[in-house]
Design an enzyme around this catalytic site. Structure first.
Site, PDB file in Angstrom:
ATOM      1  N   SER A  15     -12.752   9.141 -10.431  1.00 43.04           N
ATOM      2  CA  SER A  15     -12.580  10.403  -9.686  1.00 43.04           C
ATOM      3  C   SER A  15     -13.645  11.438 -10.050  1.00 43.04           C
ATOM      4  O   SER A  15     -13.970  11.635 -11.225  1.00 43.04           O
ATOM      5  CB  SER A  15     -11.193  10.991  -9.974  1.00 43.04           C
ATOM      6  OG  SER A  15     -11.113  12.270  -9.375  1.00 43.04           O
ATOM      7  N   SER A  17     -13.194  14.631  -9.169  1.00 48.19           N
ATOM      8  CA  SER A  17     -12.526  15.933  -9.205  1.00 48.19           C
ATOM      9  C   SER A  17     -12.678  16.664 -10.541  1.00 48.19           C
ATOM     10  O   SER A  17     -12.906  17.883 -10.544  1.00 48.19           O
ATOM     11  CB  SER A  17     -11.044  15.778  -8.851  1.00 48.19           C
ATOM     12  OG  SER A  17     -10.919  15.429  -7.495  1.00 48.19           O
ATOM     13  N   THR A  62      -4.149  11.438  -5.681  1.00 47.49           N
ATOM     14  CA  THR A  62      -4.957  10.609  -4.812  1.00 47.49           C
ATOM     15  C   THR A  62      -4.320   9.222  -4.724  1.00 47.49           C
ATOM     16  O   THR A  62      -3.158   9.048  -5.112  1.00 47.49           O
ATOM     17  CB  THR A  62      -6.433  10.607  -5.302  1.00 47.49           C
ATOM     18  OG1 THR A  62      -7.223   9.900  -4.353  1.00 47.49           O
ATOM     19  CG2 THR A  62      -6.600   9.985  -6.677  1.00 47.49           C
ATOM     20  N   LYS A  66      -0.331   9.600  -2.496  1.00 49.12           N
ATOM     21  CA  LYS A  66      -0.301  10.760  -1.593  1.00 49.12           C
ATOM     22  C   LYS A  66       1.002  10.889  -0.800  1.00 49.12           C
ATOM     23  O   LYS A  66       1.459  11.991  -0.557  1.00 49.12           O
ATOM     24  CB  LYS A  66      -1.496  10.732  -0.652  1.00 49.12           C
ATOM     25  CG  LYS A  66      -2.811  11.108  -1.331  1.00 49.12           C
ATOM     26  CD  LYS A  66      -3.931  11.204  -0.316  1.00 49.12           C
ATOM     27  CE  LYS A  66      -5.184  11.772  -0.923  1.00 49.12           C
ATOM     28  NZ  LYS A  66      -6.190  12.098   0.098  1.00 49.12           N
ATOM     29  N   ASN A  87      -2.135  15.996  -1.182  1.00 45.07           N
ATOM     30  CA  ASN A  87      -3.138  15.756  -2.233  1.00 45.07           C
ATOM     31  C   ASN A  87      -3.133  16.887  -3.262  1.00 45.07           C
ATOM     32  O   ASN A  87      -3.975  16.931  -4.138  1.00 45.07           O
ATOM     33  CB  ASN A  87      -4.538  15.609  -1.618  1.00 45.07           C
ATOM     34  CG  ASN A  87      -5.070  16.922  -1.093  1.00 45.07           C
ATOM     35  OD1 ASN A  87      -4.310  17.835  -0.777  1.00 45.07           O
ATOM     36  ND2 ASN A  87      -6.382  17.034  -0.990  1.00 45.07           N
ATOM     37  N   ASP A 102      -7.088  18.373   2.516  1.00 42.96           N
ATOM     38  CA  ASP A 102      -8.120  17.562   3.177  1.00 42.96           C
ATOM     39  C   ASP A 102      -8.518  18.177   4.521  1.00 42.96           C
ATOM     40  O   ASP A 102      -9.668  18.064   4.950  1.00 42.96           O
ATOM     41  CB  ASP A 102      -7.633  16.118   3.394  1.00 42.96           C
ATOM     42  CG  ASP A 102      -7.624  15.336   2.095  1.00 42.96           C
ATOM     43  OD1 ASP A 102      -8.416  15.656   1.191  1.00 42.96           O
ATOM     44  OD2 ASP A 102      -6.812  14.396   1.971  1.00 42.96           O
ATOM     45  N   ALA A 127      -7.972   5.069  11.607  1.00 42.19           N
ATOM     46  CA  ALA A 127      -6.631   5.662  11.716  1.00 42.19           C
ATOM     47  C   ALA A 127      -5.890   5.577  10.383  1.00 42.19           C
ATOM     48  O   ALA A 127      -4.662   5.500  10.348  1.00 42.19           O
ATOM     49  CB  ALA A 127      -5.852   4.963  12.829  1.00 42.19           C
ATOM     50  N   ALA A 130      -7.239   9.260   5.792  1.00 43.83           N
ATOM     51  CA  ALA A 130      -8.224  10.317   6.039  1.00 43.83           C
ATOM     52  C   ALA A 130      -8.178  10.752   7.500  1.00 43.83           C
ATOM     53  O   ALA A 130      -8.270  11.946   7.811  1.00 43.83           O
ATOM     54  CB  ALA A 130      -9.622   9.822   5.674  1.00 43.83           C
ATOM     55  N   TYR A 217     -19.765   9.061   1.789  1.00 41.10           N
ATOM     56  CA  TYR A 217     -20.859   9.825   1.188  1.00 41.10           C
ATOM     57  C   TYR A 217     -21.682   9.002   0.188  1.00 41.10           C
ATOM     58  O   TYR A 217     -22.573   9.539  -0.474  1.00 41.10           O
ATOM     59  CB  TYR A 217     -20.362  11.131   0.551  1.00 41.10           C
ATOM     60  CG  TYR A 217     -19.283  10.953  -0.488  1.00 41.10           C
ATOM     61  CD1 TYR A 217     -17.948  11.033  -0.141  1.00 41.10           C
ATOM     62  CD2 TYR A 217     -19.612  10.711  -1.819  1.00 41.10           C
ATOM     63  CE1 TYR A 217     -16.960  10.873  -1.087  1.00 41.10           C
ATOM     64  CE2 TYR A 217     -18.632  10.552  -2.770  1.00 41.10           C
ATOM     65  CZ  TYR A 217     -17.308  10.628  -2.400  1.00 41.10           C
ATOM     66  OH  TYR A 217     -16.332  10.454  -3.346  1.00 41.10           O
ATOM     67  N   GLY A 238     -20.678  13.405   4.329  1.00 46.51           N
ATOM     68  CA  GLY A 238     -19.283  13.422   3.885  1.00 46.51           C
ATOM     69  C   GLY A 238     -19.033  14.057   2.526  1.00 46.51           C
ATOM     70  O   GLY A 238     -17.883  14.320   2.155  1.00 46.51           O
TER      71      GLY A 238
HETATM   72  P1  ATR Z   1      -8.304   5.964   4.118  1.00 48.82           P
HETATM   73  O1  ATR Z   1      -6.930   6.275   3.622  1.00 48.82           O
HETATM   74  O2  ATR Z   1      -9.379   6.371   3.152  1.00 48.82           O
HETATM   75  O3  ATR Z   1      -8.567   6.455   5.502  1.00 48.82           O
HETATM   76  P2  ATR Z   1      -7.548   3.276   4.858  1.00 48.82           P
HETATM   77  O4  ATR Z   1      -6.181   3.746   5.099  1.00 48.82           O
HETATM   78  O5  ATR Z   1      -7.710   2.026   4.093  1.00 48.82           O
HETATM   79  O6  ATR Z   1      -8.432   4.366   4.110  1.00 48.82           O
HETATM   80  O7  ATR Z   1      -8.296   3.169   6.277  1.00 48.82           O
HETATM   81  C1  ATR Z   1      -9.464   2.526   6.427  1.00 48.82           C
HETATM   82  C2  ATR Z   1      -9.871   2.580   7.904  1.00 48.82           C
HETATM   83  O8  ATR Z   1     -11.060   1.821   8.038  1.00 48.82           O
HETATM   84  C3  ATR Z   1      -8.826   1.973   8.833  1.00 48.82           C
HETATM   85  O9  ATR Z   1      -8.828   2.695  10.044  1.00 48.82           O
HETATM   86  C4  ATR Z   1      -9.354   0.556   9.026  1.00 48.82           C
HETATM   87  O10 ATR Z   1      -8.965  -0.045  10.240  1.00 48.82           O
HETATM   88  P3  ATR Z   1      -7.605  -0.946  10.326  1.00 48.82           P
HETATM   89  O11 ATR Z   1      -6.474   0.012  10.538  1.00 48.82           O
HETATM   90  O12 ATR Z   1      -7.838  -1.853  11.476  1.00 48.82           O
HETATM   91  O13 ATR Z   1      -7.505  -1.699   9.016  1.00 48.82           O
HETATM   92  C5  ATR Z   1     -10.833   0.820   9.034  1.00 48.82           C
HETATM   93  N1  ATR Z   1     -11.588  -0.399   8.720  1.00 48.82           N
HETATM   94  C6  ATR Z   1     -11.714  -0.983   7.510  1.00 48.82           C
HETATM   95  N2  ATR Z   1     -12.486  -2.104   7.606  1.00 48.82           N
HETATM   96  C7  ATR Z   1     -12.836  -2.230   8.916  1.00 48.82           C
HETATM   97  C8  ATR Z   1     -13.635  -3.171   9.668  1.00 48.82           C
HETATM   98  N3  ATR Z   1     -14.232  -4.225   9.071  1.00 48.82           N
HETATM   99  N4  ATR Z   1     -13.772  -2.958  10.996  1.00 48.82           N
HETATM  100  C9  ATR Z   1     -13.183  -1.908  11.605  1.00 48.82           C
HETATM  101  N5  ATR Z   1     -12.427  -0.981  10.953  1.00 48.82           N
HETATM  102  C10 ATR Z   1     -12.253  -1.142   9.626  1.00 48.82           C
END
Ligand code: ATR
Length: 271
Positions: A15, A17, A62, A66, A87, A102, A127, A130, A217, A238
């Site tokens: 981290s 932070s 984190t 969360k 967070n 965030d 989705a 973040a 980032y 980022g």
């Molecule tokens: P965070 O909490 O940091 O946003 P996360 O919940 O793991 O991290 O989300 C990662 C995002 O990257 C998701 O939207 C994921 O898509 P899926 O919902 O289909 O898993 C996306 N992601 C990760 N690897 C991917 C890939 N190879 N192609 C397309 N999207 C990807």
């Protein structure tokens, strides 16, 4: 008065932070310390009981805590409730208050770089956690339409359903063409991060004035940002989201509004 705060997560040694907050403690000539405490989910409850007694004023939380943090709180801000995650926990006389900074971090990162930014139609890739905060932030910043595009379409649909408002879920294969209508494009996926797959996205349809932001980032300039910069779009990296999300917590706990400046950016990049 010695003020103590910390970030809880598992794992937590990576981290950044503590570096951010301890820099501000030093800049403001305060007596205090911000630490990182490795906290497996099963230990969150006992940790949150112990820390206020030890003099801690609050904690950031984190991954993977969360959502759990929200469930542990006595008071939840509207912002944290809409996102469905917290967070930032503050220890108050009325128990634990949960917030989510965030949204603030996302918005002020872009506003610091592009003060005239006013989103109207925004495209969001991803989705995950973040993306939830970013969609709420975009709505609060005035976006009238959000095009949400995720590899797993059901996850995007769930996000749209949970948060509500004008969110249109777009199939992942249509991510290139949806850009035609956008004034803002955000990548919230991990694609393009060092060691991960690249983000495959054709920018041809994107208006030249659209603001492009990547929450990745490392590297600071992702392929997405490089491609956007070369065609003349305003770009925002980022790192600032990470730095700005720490501002409201420091303000609340240490009672000083800190600055996000080049010195801090360099300190964190060279960590
Ligand atoms: P965070 O909490 O940091 O946003 P996360 O919940 O793991 O991290 O989300 C990662 C995002 O990257 C998701 O939207 C994921 O898509 P899926 O919902 O289909 O898993 C996306 N992601 C990760 N690897 C991917 C890939 N190879 N192609 C397309 N999207 C990807």
């Amino acid at each position: 008065m010695v003020r103590l705060a910390a970030v809880l997560g598992c794992p937590i040694s990576h981290s950044l932070s503590p570096r951010i907050h301890n820099h501000w403690i030093s800049v403001h000539g305060m007596t205090g310390f911000y630490s990182a405490i490795d906290t497996p989910p099963a230990q969150l409850g006992t940790t949150l009981e112990a820390l206020p007694r030890l003099g801690f004023v609050g904690v950031n939380v984190t991954l993977p805590l969360k959502q759990l943090a929200l469930a542990r709180a006595d008071v939840v801000t509207e912002n944290a409730r809409r996102i469905g995650a917290s967070n930032m926990l503050t220890f108050t006389g009325n128990g634990i208050e949960a917030d989510n900074t965030d949204t603030y971090g996302f918005t002020w990162n872009i506003r610091q770089m592009i003060p005239s930014w006013r989103p109207s139609t925004a495209a969001v890739l991803g989705a995950g956690g973040a993306a939830r905060a970013i969609v709420v932030a975009l709505q609060d910043a005035g976006a009238r339409q959000i095009l949400l595009c995720n590899r797993t379409q059901e996850t995007a649909q769930q996000l749209a359903c949970d948060i509500g408002g004008a969110i249109t879920v777009v199939p992942w294969q249509e991510r290139h063409d949806m850009l035609a209508a956008c004034d803002t494009l955000i990548n919230t996926t991990s694609l393009g991060m060092m060691g991960k797959e690249p983000l495959s996205l054709r920018l041809d349809a994107l208006p030249g004035t659209a603001v492009v932001n990547d929450i990745v980032y490392v590297p600071l300039e992702t392929e997405l940002l490089r491609g956007a910069r070369l065609r003349g779009n305003p770009v925002v990296d980022g790192l600032g989201m990470l730095l700005h999300q720490a501002v409201p917590a420091f303000d609340r706990w240490f009672c000083q509004r800190p600055q996000v400046d080049e010195t801090l950016r360099n300190l964190v990049m060279n960590a």
